[in-house]
Scaffold this motif. Structure first.
Motif, mmCIF file in Angstrom:
data_model
loop_
_atom_site.group_PDB
_atom_site.id
_atom_site.type_symbol
_atom_site.label_atom_id
_atom_site.label_comp_id
_atom_site.label_asym_id
_atom_site.label_seq_id
_atom_site.Cartn_x
_atom_site.Cartn_y
_atom_site.Cartn_z
ATOM 1 N N SER A 178 0.896 -1.251 -0.182
ATOM 2 C CA SER A 178 0.082 -0.025 0.081
ATOM 3 C C SER A 178 0.791 1.149 -0.035
ATOM 4 O O SER A 178 0.564 2.316 -0.715
ATOM 5 C CB SER A 178 -1.092 0.013 1.269
ATOM 6 N N HIS A 179 2.088 1.408 0.825
ATOM 7 C CA HIS A 179 2.843 2.416 0.654
ATOM 8 C C HIS A 179 3.679 2.385 -0.603
ATOM 9 O O HIS A 179 3.529 3.751 -1.176
ATOM 10 C CB HIS A 179 4.049 2.181 1.747
ATOM 11 N N ILE A 180 3.952 1.336 -1.190
ATOM 12 C CA ILE A 180 4.478 1.537 -2.612
ATOM 13 C C ILE A 180 3.652 2.040 -3.488
ATOM 14 O O ILE A 180 3.908 2.955 -4.475
ATOM 15 C CB ILE A 180 5.469 0.295 -3.050
ATOM 16 N N GLN A 181 2.423 1.501 -3.661
ATOM 17 C CA GLN A 181 1.283 1.932 -4.499
ATOM 18 C C GLN A 181 1.184 3.326 -4.407
ATOM 19 O O GLN A 181 1.042 4.310 -5.464
ATOM 20 C CB GLN A 181 0.107 1.536 -4.009
ATOM 21 N N SER A 182 1.330 4.120 -3.074
ATOM 22 C CA SER A 182 1.350 5.653 -2.915
ATOM 23 C C SER A 182 2.335 6.152 -3.535
ATOM 24 O O SER A 182 2.270 7.763 -3.867
ATOM 25 C CB SER A 182 0.939 5.950 -1.488
ATOM 26 N N LEU A 183 3.278 5.538 -4.097
ATOM 27 C CA LEU A 183 4.731 6.141 -4.662
ATOM 28 C C LEU A 183 4.506 6.261 -5.918
ATOM 29 O O LEU A 183 5.681 7.043 -6.792
ATOM 30 C CB LEU A 183 5.697 5.777 -4.134
ATOM 31 N N ILE A 184 3.521 5.636 -6.668
ATOM 32 C CA ILE A 184 3.823 5.272 -8.044
ATOM 33 C C ILE A 184 2.748 6.375 -8.724
ATOM 34 O O ILE A 184 1.620 6.638 -8.387
ATOM 35 C CB ILE A 184 3.344 3.724 -8.598
#
Length: 317
Positions: free
Chosen positions: A23-29
């Motif tokens: 979920s955190h990585i998704q917010s950085l895409i």
């Protein structure tokens, strides 16, 4: 490659677990120029290095990062992107230059450049997130509001393709000995994962026949078991340098590169017993449609190995 501890960001274990969450990585895409990308500063945090150190490592290997792997944002693009940030500006502001962003292909290349266990783990986790994001984007009405008509047609096609491949890969998972597997363009992670599984299945040796090899090929071959020997047969005009081979052997011995110009197709032979015909070079797997086929005829495998032995060119002095 050993790293100076002064370059590492001091991140406690709780924060490490949080930043590695999908979920955190998704917010950085973000979607820029019609591509899913990640900022250099966000990637530096995930790889646990300073942004300056991260970009210096990339610049030392800039030939591995063409424009479709990495590009610098324009001012208006960065201004628009900053308005989307949900988190605080801490760590994002105060830059003296416009940031660089990396596409999925560029991120896949980073593990070969940074050369650390955390880099490999983070790259795989990010690529998994990209796969999930494609599904998310196909079902998010907000995306359709932001994209033009051409992009909408691309998303519709991607959605249909994902549904088909959900069925294909569900079948593959239940039939590990399936004789043929087909990948469509864009299925980079799926193709990458299958090739890694094949490489990791070897217990003694791997023989790869491929006229177009580079460090991306070595990145896949590095997933072999310890003490498994690797022999590559390629053309002399290969993109693989002696330095690349030497660096690989320092960590994943033993790799040997031989030269021959009589093969057009690509083959991967595992333990001299099982062989696969591969429709694309390993470095390009998933970029365009291709198939991987299991060769059941032991006589064919023997013939390939014999031909390689006969047609190998002498090493230049």
């Amino acid at each position: 490659m050993a790293k100076d501890n002064s370059e590492l960001i001091d991140v406690n274990s709780d924060v490490k677990d949080r930043v590695m969450e999908v979920s955190h990585i998704q917010s950085l895409i973000y979607v820029i120029r019609g591509k899913q990308v990640m900022l250099d500063s966000d990637l530096a945090i995930l790889y646990q290095v300073e942004t300056k150190t991260f970009n210096q490592a990339v610049k030392r290997n800039i030939e591995r990062f063409p424009e479709n792997f990495r590009f610098q944002l324009k001012k208006e693009e960065y201004d628009s992107l900053r308005s989307q940030f949900v988190t605080s500006k801490e760590g994002r502001g105060g830059r003296r230059y416009l940031p660089y962003v990396f596409t999925e292909q560029g991120i896949a290349m980073l593990s070969a450049v940074l050369r650390s266990d955390i880099a490999i783990q983070v790259s795989i986790r990010i690529m998994e997130t990209f796969v999930e994001m494609r599904k998310y984007m196909a079902n998010t009405s907000l995306l359709y509001d932001r994209m033009n008509a051409i992009e909408e047609r691309q998303i519709t096609y991607q959605n249909e393709t994902n549904e088909k491949f959900d069925k294909v890969f569900a079948y593959i998972s239940d039939h590990e000995e399936s004789q043929q597997k087909i990948f469509f363009d864009g299925q980079i992670y799926d193709a990458f994962s299958l090739l890694i599984d094949l490489v990791a299945s070897a217990t003694k040796s791997l023989v790869l026949v491929d006229n177009y090899v580079d460090v991306g090929t070595l990145n896949i071959l590095s997933k072999k078991k310890e003490n498994v020997s690797v022999t590559i047969y390629t053309v002399r005009k290969t993109r693989l340098s002696e330095k690349d081979i030497e660096t690989f052997n320092q960590q994943y011995p033993k790799l040997e590169v031989n030269y021959t110009g009589v093969f057009h197709d690509r083959f991967l032979i595992i333990d001299d017993k099982k062989a696969y015909h591969i429709g694309a070079s390993l470095k390009d797997a998933g970029k365009k449609c291709f198939a991987i086929s299991l060769l059941n005829d032991s006589g064919v495998i023997y013939d390939i190995l014999q031909r390689l032995d006969i047609e190998t060119e002498e090493n230049e002095s």
